[in-house]
Design a protein around this motif. Sequence first.
Motif, PDB file in Angstrom:
ATOM      1  N   ALA A   1      17.688  14.944  85.986  1.00 22.82           N
ATOM      2  CA  ALA A   1      18.016  13.776  85.177  1.00 22.82           C
ATOM      3  C   ALA A   1      17.855  14.032  83.681  1.00 22.82           C
ATOM      4  N   GLN A   2      17.080  15.042  83.321  1.00 23.44           N
ATOM      5  CA  GLN A   2      16.889  15.454  81.929  1.00 23.44           C
ATOM      6  C   GLN A   2      16.171  14.460  81.042  1.00 23.44           C
ATOM      7  N   ASP A   3      16.506  13.206  81.161  1.00 24.35           N
ATOM      8  CA  ASP A   3      16.028  12.269  80.155  1.00 24.35           C
ATOM      9  C   ASP A   3      15.352  11.070  80.808  1.00 24.35           C
TER      10      ASP A   3
ATOM     11  N   TYR B   1      22.155   7.780  75.253  1.00 25.68           N
ATOM     12  CA  TYR B   1      21.141   8.177  76.249  1.00 25.68           C
ATOM     13  C   TYR B   1      21.221   7.243  77.454  1.00 25.68           C
ATOM     14  N   ARG B   2      22.222   7.444  78.292  1.00 25.58           N
ATOM     15  CA  ARG B   2      22.436   6.488  79.387  1.00 25.58           C
ATOM     16  C   ARG B   2      21.360   6.584  80.446  1.00 25.58           C
TER      17      ARG B   2
ATOM     18  N   GLY C   1      11.785  17.209  80.488  1.00 23.57           N
ATOM     19  CA  GLY C   1      13.125  16.778  80.110  1.00 23.57           C
ATOM     20  C   GLY C   1      13.500  17.292  78.727  1.00 23.57           C
ATOM     21  N   THR C   2      12.564  17.161  77.774  1.00 18.50           N
ATOM     22  CA  THR C   2      12.800  17.651  76.412  1.00 18.50           C
ATOM     23  C   THR C   2      13.047  19.155  76.427  1.00 18.50           C
ATOM     24  N   ARG C   3      12.220  19.869  77.197  1.00 20.61           N
ATOM     25  CA  ARG C   3      12.354  21.329  77.267  1.00 20.61           C
ATOM     26  C   ARG C   3      13.704  21.735  77.861  1.00 20.61           C
ATOM     27  N   VAL C   4      14.138  20.986  78.869  1.00 12.93           N
ATOM     28  CA  VAL C   4      15.433  21.312  79.473  1.00 12.93           C
ATOM     29  C   VAL C   4      16.543  21.084  78.461  1.00 12.93           C
ATOM     30  N   ARG C   5      16.419  19.980  77.691  1.00 15.80           N
ATOM     31  CA  ARG C   5      17.463  19.640  76.741  1.00 15.80           C
ATOM     32  C   ARG C   5      17.559  20.639  75.593  1.00 15.80           C
TER      33      ARG C   5
ATOM     34  N   THR D   1      18.214   5.065  79.301  1.00 16.63           N
ATOM     35  CA  THR D   1      18.281   3.609  79.321  1.00 16.63           C
ATOM     36  C   THR D   1      18.071   3.066  80.723  1.00 16.63           C
ATOM     37  N   ALA D   2      18.736   3.700  81.698  1.00 18.20           N
ATOM     38  CA  ALA D   2      18.556   3.275  83.087  1.00 18.20           C
ATOM     39  C   ALA D   2      17.100   3.443  83.507  1.00 18.20           C
ATOM     40  N   ALA D   3      16.501   4.575  83.103  1.00 19.58           N
ATOM     41  CA  ALA D   3      15.098   4.807  83.433  1.00 19.58           C
ATOM     42  C   ALA D   3      14.223   3.720  82.819  1.00 19.58           C
ATOM     43  N   GLY D   4      14.557   3.333  81.582  1.00 14.63           N
ATOM     44  CA  GLY D   4      13.786   2.295  80.913  1.00 14.63           C
ATOM     45  C   GLY D   4      13.894   0.956  81.620  1.00 14.63           C
ATOM     46  N   VAL D   5      15.099   0.606  82.049  1.00 12.68           N
ATOM     47  CA  VAL D   5      15.290  -0.656  82.767  1.00 12.68           C
ATOM     48  C   VAL D   5      14.451  -0.641  84.043  1.00 12.68           C
ATOM     49  N   PHE D   6      14.463   0.484  84.739  1.00 15.39           N
ATOM     50  CA  PHE D   6      13.678   0.630  85.970  1.00 15.39           C
ATOM     51  C   PHE D   6      12.191   0.413  85.673  1.00 15.39           C
TER      52      PHE D   6
END
Lengths: 269, 254
Positions: free
Chosen positions: B160-162, A21-22, B74-78, A25-30
Amino acid sequence: MRLRGVYFAVAAGSFRRYSTYRVATAAGVFTNTVFGFILAFTFTALWSERPHLGGYDESQALTFVWMGQAMLSAAALIGGGFQEELQERIRTGDVAVDLYRPADLQLWWLAADLGRAGFHLLARGVAPVVFGAFYFELALPVSPLAWLAFLASVTLGIVTGFALRYLFALSAFWLLDGTGLNMLSTLMSMFFSGMLLPLTVFPGAFGEVARLLPWAATMQVPVDVLLGEYEGAGVLSAFAFQALWAVVLLGAGRALQSLATRKVVVQGG
Amino acid sequence: MWVRSTMAYRASFVMMAVGNFAMSALDFVAIMIMFSHVEVLGGFTLHEVALLYGTSAASLGLADLLLGSFDRIGTRVRDGTMDTILVRPVPALAQVAADRFALRRLGRIGQSVLVLGWALSGVQLAGGAWTPLLLAVTVLSGTAIFGSVFVVGGAFQFVAQDAAEVQNSFTYGGATLLQYPPTVFAKDMVRGVTFVIPLAFINWLPVLRLLGRDDPLRLPGWVDFAGPAVAAACCVLAGLAWRAGLRAYRSTGS
């Protein structure tokens, strides 16, 4: 010996799973960095009014903020991790399959959680501290021994945190819908780990009790180890405090688990 | 339907509502512990900080109640369930908002109203007879601004999805930021949340005016009342972003 290999494979698989989940992870760091900045400024305001509050000087207090953000997702201080997944398996009855496996349920999830924590510590831990150290004056130790002690303490903290959350997760055997208790679990760990405010700042007897609770072992103690709050062999007493809680809670989880598997009828067709 | 389904697990619902109340209350407990050691923080007293806290938390609570489900996009898109939403003859925005509508979020709103009431009992406000009206307008336009952030965050997740967490740093992070006086933060940060993401209009500017304080950026006085206009602009932008997001949506399809 072979069984030990299984747990290692579970941990490695979990590490790899989270590393895919890259963007997350980036979102989390932010997010950790943004919260780090907000907290760091409020702490600066607080410590400029009251220098040496809670036994920290300003740079130590700021270090506390940033290390807290670094450990936040590794120790799953505001939830996340395995809890919901295990509860979902209990709710749907899939857990019956897990119980038939020749591996122990608790150790299986511990291995998975350690793999996840390892990835989060590396991926979401380092970057916020680098940002923080760039903008603020932090009191990070230079001696590699201090960092080693910190790593040991973080590991113990993660195990203690796991043991606590495992107890909360098992409640799903009786309640089926664990969301309410999960919220309580998050609540306790947010407040009593020291994430909102160092536990040394908590007033009077309330503070003393807070520092003895198992949540203290998940964040407050590791950061104190890093900051050199324990002198010399005192570090060992910090480790002992964490290990004691880890053992007690893992034992409680084991007892609850055997109670659940003996008494509870598993749902499903 | 979501209201009825949460009521099926009644014990859990009560715990969640209480938990929601307590979770937001803990932030305030942390602030009170801070004030047990100091008289003022950034030049503001506890009651003044409580006023900032109450307005910010009330706006976030309302926006979260109405639009909090947007972080599930995001979950729904995935998993592809976004498709079901798009084929129904109801606007997607309304459906996502109603999805998992969670009454437990009333806990946060209740808590913020309590803090707000307590804060008002302890501060002298400069607005005179207009004070209640200005406060109500502030909370409502704050709700609209936070709501826009939720919608923009949802739109961003089509790409960004996630990345639900990025959204959190602007909503929950923004709310935490606004709970403290702007004097606490670096000038650049205050500039950022005034001109780039206009969070400062949610409560800082109008509440500073009510407390009779200058804002640290020394903006002209009328800016303090620009909240509703800024909120309207945010809603328009969020609507555009949402439509762009929907158009960029590629189903996971089979």
